[in-house]
Design a protein around this motif. Structure first.
Motif, PDB file in Angstrom:
ATOM      1  N   HIS A  54      29.298  23.490  -2.596  1.00 28.15           N
ATOM      2  CA  HIS A  54      29.818  24.100  -3.823  1.00 28.15           C
ATOM      3  C   HIS A  54      29.734  23.035  -4.909  1.00 28.15           C
ATOM      4  O   HIS A  54      30.715  22.363  -5.231  1.00 28.15           O
ATOM      5  CB  HIS A  54      31.259  24.583  -3.618  1.00 28.15           C
ATOM      6  N   THR A  64      35.986  28.003 -10.416  1.00 24.71           N
ATOM      7  CA  THR A  64      34.805  27.155 -10.526  1.00 24.71           C
ATOM      8  C   THR A  64      33.563  27.962 -10.191  1.00 24.71           C
ATOM      9  O   THR A  64      33.583  28.826  -9.318  1.00 24.71           O
ATOM     10  CB  THR A  64      34.879  25.930  -9.587  1.00 24.71           C
ATOM     11  N   GLY A  65      32.494  27.679 -10.903  1.00 26.62           N
ATOM     12  CA  GLY A  65      31.187  28.241 -10.601  1.00 26.62           C
ATOM     13  C   GLY A  65      30.325  27.122 -10.043  1.00 26.62           C
ATOM     14  O   GLY A  65      30.531  25.953 -10.371  1.00 26.62           O
ATOM     15  N   SER A  66      29.351  27.466  -9.217  1.00 21.62           N
ATOM     16  CA  SER A  66      28.564  26.422  -8.570  1.00 21.62           C
ATOM     17  C   SER A  66      27.071  26.592  -8.795  1.00 21.62           C
ATOM     18  O   SER A  66      26.590  27.671  -9.148  1.00 21.62           O
ATOM     19  CB  SER A  66      28.830  26.404  -7.065  1.00 21.62           C
ATOM     20  N   GLN A 112      27.935  30.472  -6.298  1.00 18.45           N
ATOM     21  CA  GLN A 112      29.230  30.941  -5.812  1.00 18.45           C
ATOM     22  C   GLN A 112      30.284  30.778  -6.902  1.00 18.45           C
ATOM     23  O   GLN A 112      30.174  29.916  -7.761  1.00 18.45           O
ATOM     24  CB  GLN A 112      29.679  30.115  -4.601  1.00 18.45           C
ATOM     25  N   ILE A 113      31.322  31.601  -6.817  1.00 22.09           N
ATOM     26  CA  ILE A 113      32.507  31.441  -7.648  1.00 22.09           C
ATOM     27  C   ILE A 113      33.664  31.204  -6.696  1.00 22.09           C
ATOM     28  O   ILE A 113      33.817  31.919  -5.706  1.00 22.09           O
ATOM     29  CB  ILE A 113      32.757  32.678  -8.523  1.00 22.09           C
ATOM     30  N   HIS A 147      25.786  35.890  -6.345  1.00 26.18           N
ATOM     31  CA  HIS A 147      24.861  35.527  -7.419  1.00 26.18           C
ATOM     32  C   HIS A 147      23.629  34.849  -6.821  1.00 26.18           C
ATOM     33  O   HIS A 147      23.735  34.084  -5.874  1.00 26.18           O
ATOM     34  CB  HIS A 147      25.540  34.588  -8.417  1.00 26.18           C
ATOM     35  N   SER A 166      22.332  29.884 -10.402  1.00 19.72           N
ATOM     36  CA  SER A 166      23.430  28.969 -10.666  1.00 19.72           C
ATOM     37  C   SER A 166      24.409  29.588 -11.667  1.00 19.72           C
ATOM     38  O   SER A 166      24.011  30.280 -12.593  1.00 19.72           O
ATOM     39  CB  SER A 166      22.846  27.671 -11.225  1.00 19.72           C
ATOM     40  N   ILE A 167      25.697  29.332 -11.472  1.00 25.59           N
ATOM     41  CA  ILE A 167      26.723  29.771 -12.423  1.00 25.59           C
ATOM     42  C   ILE A 167      26.813  28.682 -13.495  1.00 25.59           C
ATOM     43  O   ILE A 167      27.172  27.553 -13.192  1.00 25.59           O
ATOM     44  CB  ILE A 167      28.096  29.949 -11.734  1.00 25.59           C
ATOM     45  N   THR A 168      26.464  29.019 -14.730  1.00 23.24           N
ATOM     46  CA  THR A 168      26.461  28.008 -15.784  1.00 23.24           C
ATOM     47  C   THR A 168      27.591  28.196 -16.785  1.00 23.24           C
ATOM     48  O   THR A 168      27.819  27.330 -17.619  1.00 23.24           O
ATOM     49  CB  THR A 168      25.119  28.026 -16.538  1.00 23.24           C
ATOM     50  N   LEU A 211      31.643  30.355 -17.356  1.00 25.40           N
ATOM     51  CA  LEU A 211      32.706  31.266 -16.931  1.00 25.40           C
ATOM     52  C   LEU A 211      33.474  31.684 -18.180  1.00 25.40           C
ATOM     53  O   LEU A 211      33.687  30.882 -19.082  1.00 25.40           O
ATOM     54  CB  LEU A 211      33.653  30.583 -15.961  1.00 25.40           C
TER      55      LEU A 211
END
Length: 73
Positions: free
Chosen positions: A18, A34-36, A40-41, A61, A64-66, A68
């Motif tokens: 993560h 947190t986003g990874s 993942q969240i 997802h 990548s989570i960039t 939130l």
């Protein structure tokens, strides 16, 4: 309306990677989100004495989570 059924993820001795790329704290300051890089969240509980413990990890997802953001009603 169908009842909600919580999903359960099970893994071995180590949790999945993560690599945090985004962080948000809720207005009540009791939850950190947190986003990874892995898509993942993760939801973390933050206690009044600043102890952090993981609550949920959300998969799904494909990128990548960039960023939130909080949703409003």
């Amino acid at each position: 309306m169908k009842p909600l059924v919580p999903a359960v993820a099970v893994w071995g001795r180590t949790a999945p990677s993560h690599s945090i790329t985004a962080v948000m704290v809720t207005d009540d300051q009791q939850t950190i989100v947190t986003g990874s890089q892995e898509g993942q969240i993760c939801l973390w509980d933050l206690s009044s004495d600043l102890q952090i413990s993981s609550r949920e990890i959300l998969f799904g997802h494909t990128a990548s989570i960039t960023c939130l953001a909080k949703a409003r009603e």
